[in-house]
Scaffold this motif. Structure first.
Motif, PDB file in Angstrom:
ATOM      1  N   THR A 186       0.798  -1.225   0.000  1.00 11.78           N
ATOM      2  CA  THR A 186       0.000   0.000   0.000  1.00 11.78           C
ATOM      3  C   THR A 186       0.832   1.276   0.000  1.00 11.78           C
ATOM      4  O   THR A 186       0.286   2.365  -0.123  1.00 11.78           O
ATOM      5  CB  THR A 186      -0.926   0.021   1.229  1.00 11.78           C
ATOM      6  OG1 THR A 186      -0.125  -0.025   2.417  1.00 11.78           O
ATOM      7  CG2 THR A 186      -1.880  -1.177   1.207  1.00 11.78           C
ATOM      8  N   SER A 187       2.137   1.151   0.152  1.00 10.25           N
ATOM      9  CA  SER A 187       3.020   2.318   0.220  1.00 10.25           C
ATOM     10  C   SER A 187       4.191   2.117  -0.738  1.00 10.25           C
ATOM     11  O   SER A 187       4.634   0.982  -0.948  1.00 10.25           O
ATOM     12  CB  SER A 187       3.540   2.499   1.650  1.00 10.25           C
ATOM     13  OG  SER A 187       4.680   3.337   1.687  1.00 10.25           O
ATOM     14  N   PRO A 188       4.720   3.199  -1.315  1.00  6.07           N
ATOM     15  CA  PRO A 188       5.904   3.050  -2.177  1.00  6.07           C
ATOM     16  C   PRO A 188       7.123   2.535  -1.415  1.00  6.07           C
ATOM     17  O   PRO A 188       8.090   2.091  -2.039  1.00  6.07           O
ATOM     18  CB  PRO A 188       6.135   4.466  -2.714  1.00  6.07           C
ATOM     19  CG  PRO A 188       5.433   5.368  -1.757  1.00  6.07           C
ATOM     20  CD  PRO A 188       4.245   4.591  -1.269  1.00  6.07           C
ATOM     21  N   HIS A 189       7.085   2.579  -0.082  1.00  7.58           N
ATOM     22  CA  HIS A 189       8.187   2.079   0.734  1.00  7.58           C
ATOM     23  C   HIS A 189       8.038   0.591   1.068  1.00  7.58           C
ATOM     24  O   HIS A 189       8.935  -0.003   1.661  1.00  7.58           O
ATOM     25  CB  HIS A 189       8.272   2.857   2.050  1.00  7.58           C
ATOM     26  CG  HIS A 189       8.472   4.326   1.874  1.00  7.58           C
ATOM     27  ND1 HIS A 189       9.630   4.865   1.360  1.00  7.58           N
ATOM     28  CD2 HIS A 189       7.644   5.371   2.138  1.00  7.58           C
ATOM     29  CE1 HIS A 189       9.521   6.188   1.324  1.00  7.58           C
ATOM     30  NE2 HIS A 189       8.330   6.519   1.779  1.00  7.58           N
ATOM     31  N   ASP A 190       6.903  -0.019   0.694  1.00  2.00           N
ATOM     32  CA  ASP A 190       6.630  -1.396   1.106  1.00  2.00           C
ATOM     33  C   ASP A 190       7.485  -2.420   0.366  1.00  2.00           C
ATOM     34  O   ASP A 190       7.847  -2.230  -0.801  1.00  2.00           O
ATOM     35  CB  ASP A 190       5.152  -1.737   0.884  1.00  2.00           C
ATOM     36  CG  ASP A 190       4.257  -1.164   1.965  1.00  2.00           C
ATOM     37  OD1 ASP A 190       4.786  -0.709   2.999  1.00  2.00           O
ATOM     38  OD2 ASP A 190       3.019  -1.178   1.775  1.00  2.00           O
ATOM     39  N   PRO A 236       6.505  -2.702  -4.861  1.00  2.00           N
ATOM     40  CA  PRO A 236       5.303  -2.080  -5.415  1.00  2.00           C
ATOM     41  C   PRO A 236       5.383  -1.998  -6.942  1.00  2.00           C
ATOM     42  O   PRO A 236       6.471  -1.999  -7.524  1.00  2.00           O
ATOM     43  CB  PRO A 236       5.302  -0.686  -4.775  1.00  2.00           C
ATOM     44  CG  PRO A 236       6.078  -0.842  -3.512  1.00  2.00           C
ATOM     45  CD  PRO A 236       7.138  -1.862  -3.820  1.00  2.00           C
ATOM     46  N   SER A 284      14.267  -0.868  -3.976  1.00  2.00           N
ATOM     47  CA  SER A 284      13.757   0.121  -3.033  1.00  2.00           C
ATOM     48  C   SER A 284      14.767   0.331  -1.927  1.00  2.00           C
ATOM     49  O   SER A 284      15.212  -0.645  -1.298  1.00  2.00           O
ATOM     50  CB  SER A 284      12.411  -0.331  -2.445  1.00  2.00           C
ATOM     51  OG  SER A 284      11.927   0.602  -1.501  1.00  2.00           O
ATOM     52  N   ASN A 289       7.369   1.256  11.392  1.00  2.00           N
ATOM     53  CA  ASN A 289       6.636   0.964  10.168  1.00  2.00           C
ATOM     54  C   ASN A 289       5.830   2.175   9.728  1.00  2.00           C
ATOM     55  O   ASN A 289       5.000   2.687  10.473  1.00  2.00           O
ATOM     56  CB  ASN A 289       5.714  -0.238  10.397  1.00  2.00           C
ATOM     57  CG  ASN A 289       5.001  -0.669   9.140  1.00  2.00           C
ATOM     58  OD1 ASN A 289       3.853  -0.328   8.923  1.00  2.00           O
ATOM     59  ND2 ASN A 289       5.690  -1.437   8.313  1.00  2.00           N
ATOM     60  N   HIS A 290       6.094   2.638   8.496  1.00  2.00           N
ATOM     61  CA  HIS A 290       5.386   3.777   7.914  1.00  2.00           C
ATOM     62  C   HIS A 290       5.494   5.021   8.788  1.00  2.00           C
ATOM     63  O   HIS A 290       4.490   5.634   9.174  1.00  2.00           O
ATOM     64  CB  HIS A 290       3.913   3.432   7.647  1.00  2.00           C
ATOM     65  CG  HIS A 290       3.727   2.418   6.564  1.00  2.00           C
ATOM     66  ND1 HIS A 290       2.526   1.811   6.313  1.00  2.00           N
ATOM     67  CD2 HIS A 290       4.604   1.880   5.669  1.00  2.00           C
ATOM     68  CE1 HIS A 290       2.660   0.966   5.306  1.00  2.00           C
ATOM     69  NE2 HIS A 290       3.917   0.983   4.905  1.00  2.00           N
ATOM     70  N   CYS A 313       6.201   8.946   9.716  1.00  2.00           N
ATOM     71  CA  CYS A 313       5.710  10.108   8.975  1.00  2.00           C
ATOM     72  C   CYS A 313       6.847  10.939   8.388  1.00  2.00           C
ATOM     73  O   CYS A 313       6.684  11.591   7.349  1.00  2.00           O
ATOM     74  CB  CYS A 313       4.837  10.971   9.871  1.00  2.00           C
ATOM     75  SG  CYS A 313       5.720  11.865  11.168  1.00  2.00           S
ATOM     76  N   ASP A 351       8.127  -2.190   5.822  1.00  2.00           N
ATOM     77  CA  ASP A 351       8.605  -0.905   5.322  1.00  2.00           C
ATOM     78  C   ASP A 351      10.108  -1.016   5.104  1.00  2.00           C
ATOM     79  O   ASP A 351      10.857  -1.371   6.019  1.00  2.00           O
ATOM     80  CB  ASP A 351       8.282   0.169   6.370  1.00  2.00           C
ATOM     81  CG  ASP A 351       8.573   1.580   5.901  1.00  2.00           C
ATOM     82  OD1 ASP A 351       9.482   1.763   5.073  1.00  2.00           O
ATOM     83  OD2 ASP A 351       7.905   2.510   6.388  1.00  2.00           O
TER      84      ASP A 351
END
Length: 364
Positions: free
Chosen positions: A24-28, A71, A77, A93-94, A96, A141
């Motif tokens: 769900t995130s570009p960092h995943d 992703p 990544s 994780n994730h 901010c 992440d």
């Protein structure tokens, strides 16, 4: 994929067939889990006593894996590529990247601005308030993982991602120099036996204390050279007086360890530690019993003892710890189980099996 799911607190995990978790995130990163270690936090989460997650829930916050997918549109990544071995620490994780903690990360061994393992928006972490590693595939992440160094296997690394990192960071936080004294309350547990190894290899004169027979056997069997004390038979005052004679001190206020780390959740362990530390020394808490600890103001005011807490460790601490483990041969004592044996592992944990209990995905 197969996953162990907690559907009701204080009940065994249920083995279920679930779809692959989404990125769900570009960092995943999607990783194939290779080993996952059981921690005291897993036990309290499963009991619903600390930070109860929403159910159903997949536990485990210290694990390893190999990168299986990125992703859409990405082939790498944060420097990682397909097939890389990574170690996962549940916190961070994730993050901010913009809060006060992320922009000015906490010491010691603070990370560069933009990431902090203590980011309040990242929550409690994987395996605690969101799904963790008790499954065949997991999403993590890329900013919270570390490359597994050559010379360390998955089963060796998984326990380091919480137990090992927590002890390493706390010892760094103590600020002790080689030759100074450190005490470890609960030295024969999953964290404590790693702490003994780290402390001795850091050049600290190390005294471990425990009260459980199997834990004492584990601590003494490590061969670190640390002093291991049976807290049932030796008082803190007696241990301090022996230290005083060895160091040439004559006043009770001079005797004792320079810093002590407290792992057990008992008031007795806290009181023992307070008496074991010298005046002007430091007490570092790594445990958090629901009812807290009773602290005598006289210890803080008149004995000038500083009291602080320590939790997990930064990315920098994680990398430093790996280098330290490779150089000095620090290893967790593990008991290994197959993936299908998670509930057997939990039973062994509650029965007091010493060391770290690890799921090895290669076992059948």
């Amino acid at each position: 994929m197969k996953a162990w799911v907690l559907t009701t607190f204080n009940t065994p995990y249920q083995l279920q067939q679930l779809p692959l978790p989404p990125l769900t995130s570009p960092h995943d990163l999607l990783i194939r889990v290779t080993a996952c270690s059981y921690c005291h936090t897993d036990a309290v989460v499963a009991a619903g006593t600390v930070t109860p997650p929403s159910l159903p829930h997949i536990g485990c916050h210290e694990y390893t894996g190999t990168i299986a997918a990125f992703p859409s549109g990405l082939t790498s990544s944060h420097g990682y590529t397909l097939g890389d071995r990574v170690a996962v620490r549940g916190c961070g994780n994730h993050v901010c990247g913009t809060c006060r903690e992320c922009t000015t990360p906490s010491a010691p061994l603070a990370d560069e601005p933009g990431f902090s393992v203590f980011c309040p928006r990242a929550g409690a972490g994987l395996g605690v308030d969101r799904d963790g590693g008790f499954r065949e595939f997991a999403v993590v992440d890329a900013r919270q993982v570390a490359a597994v160094p050559e010379g360390l296997g998955a089963v060796q690394v998984a326990p380091l991602m919480c137990a090992g990192l927590t002890m390493y960071a706390a010892l760094v936080k103590s600020g002790l120099r080689a030759g100074e004294r450190v005490g470890i309350m609960g030295c024969g547990g999953g964290l404590g036996h790693l702490g003994l190894q780290f402390a001795v290899k850091m050049g600290l004169r190390t005294t471990g204390v425990d009260v459980k027979e199997r834990a004492l056997e584990l601590a003494r069997g490590l061969g670190t050279g640390a002093e291991v004390v049976d807290g049932r038979g030796e008082t803190a005052r007696g241990v301090k007086e022996r230290m005083g004679r060895e160091d040439g001190w004559t006043l009770p206020s001079e005797m004792g360890v320079d810093a002590v780390l407290i792992l057990p959740e008992s008031q007795q362990a806290f009181d023992y530690a307070m008496e074991l530390v010298r005046d002007g020394g430091k007490v570092i808490l790594l445990s958090f019993p629901p009812d807290g600890f009773r602290v005598a103001a006289t210890d803080i005011v008149f004995r000038r003892i500083s009291l602080e807490g320590s939790l997990i460790g930064s990315n920098k601490a994680m990398r430093d710890m790996f280098a330290f483990c490779v150089e000095h041969g620090v290893r967790a004592k593990t008991t290994q189980f197959a993936f299908e044996e998670l509930n057997d592992l939990v039973e062994a944990y509650h029965a007091g099996t010493p060391g770290k209990l690890v799921i090895d995905m290669k076992l059948e």
